[in-house]
Scaffold this motif. Structure first.
Motif: not given
Length: 320
Positions: A250-255, A305
């Motif tokens: 989830t952090r930064a859309g998984g990036t 996830h």
């Protein structure tokens, strides 16, 4: 652990989830760092279903009459441990809530969540405030036998229907630029960790084994731990698997982050049932087995996830 280092419900008709947001904790105090699994024998003879569980009949047929007549099962939970259980938009959310929801459908029951301090959940179960406890609770022999710190509590033990497994896992920046694959790769590196956790203790053990001591950076909050890694100030952090997987996804859309390596010393989470309530225990166990077989269980884990935490079948009191 040292060896590892070296290598919610709705009725069948679709009723609404009910819950009570209250501090149902008495004088038990706040959740300890060891209350939840990362900070915290074989089943009894009848705890495993037969060779073909579907031939037994529907799980609802196993329910105690009072619960079946009432149509509601009450679940105690400390709803403050994302992604397992947390409050979102004023309502319970998370893997445990979704799984309880699915179990409710299998059992033909509505599920009522009651929010309570983690350390008081089993007391509440024995006092009949809850029918079940579902709160990322580690299945241990002490809990099965009603002991606290090796001492009998006097309130009796519980049976735990095991539904998930979780250990500690490494989290690194996306792409793993420093090629960290196992704890031994952290030798001489900066590592972020939350103060007062089992992960912190494990890093102390690791420091006694690696050629170069780790440069441990301690923080008071998980948010600061993950931020430190995402910004490249630390090479990695170590945290409970579900929390780590949630942050990586989830952090930064998984990036920004990703998991690296295997879980370290995974332990089982169980749904707690009073030992005297074998009918409810067996109904829950059979309903969970059905969810595993029909694929609904896997879908719930994928949503959050945490597929690597899956168990292959529902078993009672497998923890040690």
């Amino acid at each position: 652990m040292l060896a590892a280092l070296s290598v919610v419900g709705v009725g069948a008709g679709g009723g609404a989830l009910a819950w009570v947001l209250q501090a149902d904790g008495g004088d038990g105090g706040s959740t300890s760092a060891g209350g939840k699994p990362g900070g915290s024998g074989k089943p009894s003879g009848d705890s495993k279903p037969g060779g073909n569980p579907s031939a037994i009949g529907t799980p609802s047929n196993r329910l105690p009459k009072e619960i079946r007549d009432k149509g509601i099962v009450t679940i105690g939970s400390d709803i403050a441990y994302p992604p397992m259980e947390f409050v979102r938009d004023g309502k319970p959310a998370g893997l445990d809530v979704d799984l309880a929801n699915a179990l409710g459908r299998e059992l033909g029951l509505r599920v009522k969540f009651v929010n309570a301090v983690f350390d008081t959940l089993l007391t509440g179960l024995h006092a009949n405030r809850f029918d079940l406890v579902m709160s990322a609770m580690t299945d241990t022999k002490d809990r099965q036998e009603g002991r606290t710190d090796g001492t009998k509590t006097g309130s009796g033990g519980v049976d735990l229907v095991d539904y998930f497994q979780s250990g500690l896992v490494l989290v690194v920046r996306k792409g793993n630029p420093e090629d960290i694959k196992a704890p031994r790769d952290l030798s001489g590196r900066k590592v972020a960790v939350q103060r007062g956790t089992v992960a912190r203790d494990l890093l102390d053990q690791l420091n006694r084994q690696v050629p170069q001591k780790l440069k441990i950076r301690e923080f008071d909050s998980p948010e600061d731990v993950y931020d430190d890694v995402a910004k490249g100030r630390s090479t990695a952090c170590l945290d409970d698997f579900p929390v780590a997987a949630h942050n990586a996804a989830t952090r930064a859309g998984g990036t920004a982050l990703e998991l690296s390596g295997e879980q370290l010393e995974p332990l089982l989470y169980g749904i707690a049932v009073a030992k005297t309530n074998t009918a409810l225990r067996d109904a829950v166990r059979e309903a969970l087995d059905r969810l595993i077989r029909n694929g609904e269980y896997a879908k719930i884990l994928k949503k959050w996830h945490v597929e690597d935490g899956a168990v292959e079948r529902a078993v009672v009191n497998e923890g040690s």
